[in-house]
Design an enzyme around this catalytic site. Structure first.
Site, mmCIF file in Angstrom:
data_model
loop_
_atom_site.group_PDB
_atom_site.id
_atom_site.type_symbol
_atom_site.label_atom_id
_atom_site.label_comp_id
_atom_site.label_asym_id
_atom_site.label_seq_id
_atom_site.Cartn_x
_atom_site.Cartn_y
_atom_site.Cartn_z
ATOM 1 C CE1 TYR A 101 31.551 -0.486 36.112
ATOM 2 C CE2 TYR A 101 32.829 1.408 35.417
ATOM 3 C CZ TYR A 101 32.250 0.173 35.132
ATOM 4 O OH TYR A 101 32.391 -0.375 33.888
ATOM 5 C CG PHE A 193 29.026 5.702 30.948
ATOM 6 C CD1 PHE A 193 28.449 6.955 31.037
ATOM 7 C CD2 PHE A 193 29.978 5.338 31.892
ATOM 8 C CE1 PHE A 193 28.817 7.843 32.042
ATOM 9 C CE2 PHE A 193 30.358 6.211 32.898
ATOM 10 C CZ PHE A 193 29.775 7.466 32.975
ATOM 11 C CG ASP A 194 32.427 1.533 31.100
ATOM 12 O OD1 ASP A 194 31.192 1.666 31.131
ATOM 13 O OD2 ASP A 194 33.074 1.000 32.015
ATOM 14 C CB THR A 195 33.749 2.951 24.781
ATOM 15 O OG1 THR A 195 33.823 1.548 25.054
ATOM 16 C CG2 THR A 195 34.594 3.268 23.562
#
Length: 289
Positions: A101, A193-195
């Site tokens: 993404y 979310f990424d972490t």
């Protein structure tokens, strides 16, 4: 997807998701730029999926129009907000080998996309991130955002023993099979979310590849820094508890292959006719390079 090269070996593919919320004013230019770049210089089958998460402006109308005019663009509309929710929904259903993404503002230079996904396509690594904190990165942004970013990443190193350098850069990719194993264990549906994905990957001894990026701050960014920081702090506390209790261990995660495949050279593929690409989700995804 079962595209093969001249030697009969199946070619590996990438689905890049652009999550958007009320971005009608920039969507056409950004997706057009991304599509042109990938068509001209990306040597693997790809598709671009616009993930509209509960926009209230004309974003969905623009997204649907782009699926008609650009052959490798698809669109998905979600009823609820959240970048993490949009990524989890699209990535979980993808038939690509690698899912990625990037932010719609294209703050990260597109020249970094091939170096980002290549180690995943070859089987060398499991997850890849663009890092604005890499010593070879070229970054243009204000002192406030620089301070917040470095402070957050220091917090992750001290609190969660993070070995990755930039959790918040909107430029990431992961092997699809690895993500499907980790996805049920990811709770956050927004910016953390990424972490959470990265911490889970590290806890399960997956290989995280980092690439330096060229990055220019978007002056039109509408991210609420204070609210996001507070949500991130709550997320860090939750992940710390999960680590202590062993809930970050994923037993069925698929690690990189012992004999990585060498990516095939570029070939021309038959491009599906343009038309009704915009949908809630296609049963069979067509890719083209």
């Amino acid at each position: 997807m079962n595209e093969t090269n001249a030697g009969g070996v199946r070619r590996r593919s990438v689905e890049v998701v652009v999550p958007v919320h009320n971005e009608a004013h920039v969507l056409t230019d950004s997706v057009g730029t991304l599509h042109a770049h990938l068509e001209e210089s990306f040597p693997f089958p790809f598709r671009i999926t616009i993930a509209d998460n509960a926009s209230t402006d004309g974003t969905w109308r623009v997204a649907a129009s782009l699926t008609e005019s650009l052959p490798h663009v698809h669109a998905v509309r979600l009823a609820a907000k959240g970048r993490g929710r949009a990524l989890k929904d699209v990535w979980s259903e993808s038939t690509a080998d690698v899912v990625a993404y990037m932010d719609v503002d294209l703050s990260t230079g597109l020249e970094g996309f091939l170096p980002l996904v290549a180690p995943l396509l070859s089987g060398h690594s499991d997850l890849a991130i663009g890092s604005r904190l890499h010593r070879q990165s070229a970054v243009v942004r204000g002192p406030k955002r620089e301070f917040v970013s470095r402070s957050y990443n220091l917090l992750l190193k001290l609190g969660l023993a993070a070995r990755f350098s930039d959790a918040q850069c909107g430029f990431k990719a992961v092997r699809a099979d690895v993500f499907r194993a980790l996805a049920p264990h990811i709770e956050d549906t927004a910016w953390f979310f990424d972490t959470e994905l990265l911490v889970l990957a590290q806890r399960n001894r997956l290989r995280i590849h980092e690439v330096p990026v060229d990055w220019v701050d978007d002056p039109d960014s509408r991210v609420d820094i204070v609210r996001t920081a507070l949500d991130d702090l709550r997320g860090v506390r939750r992940m710390l508890r999960a680590t202590v209790t062993g809930r970050t261990r994923v037993t069925d995660v698929s690690r990189r292959t012992s004999t990585p495949q060498v990516p095939a050279a570029r070939e021309s593929l038959e491009v599906p006719p343009t038309g009704a690409h915009a949908s809630s989700r296609s049963e069979h995804l067509e890719y083209a390079s």
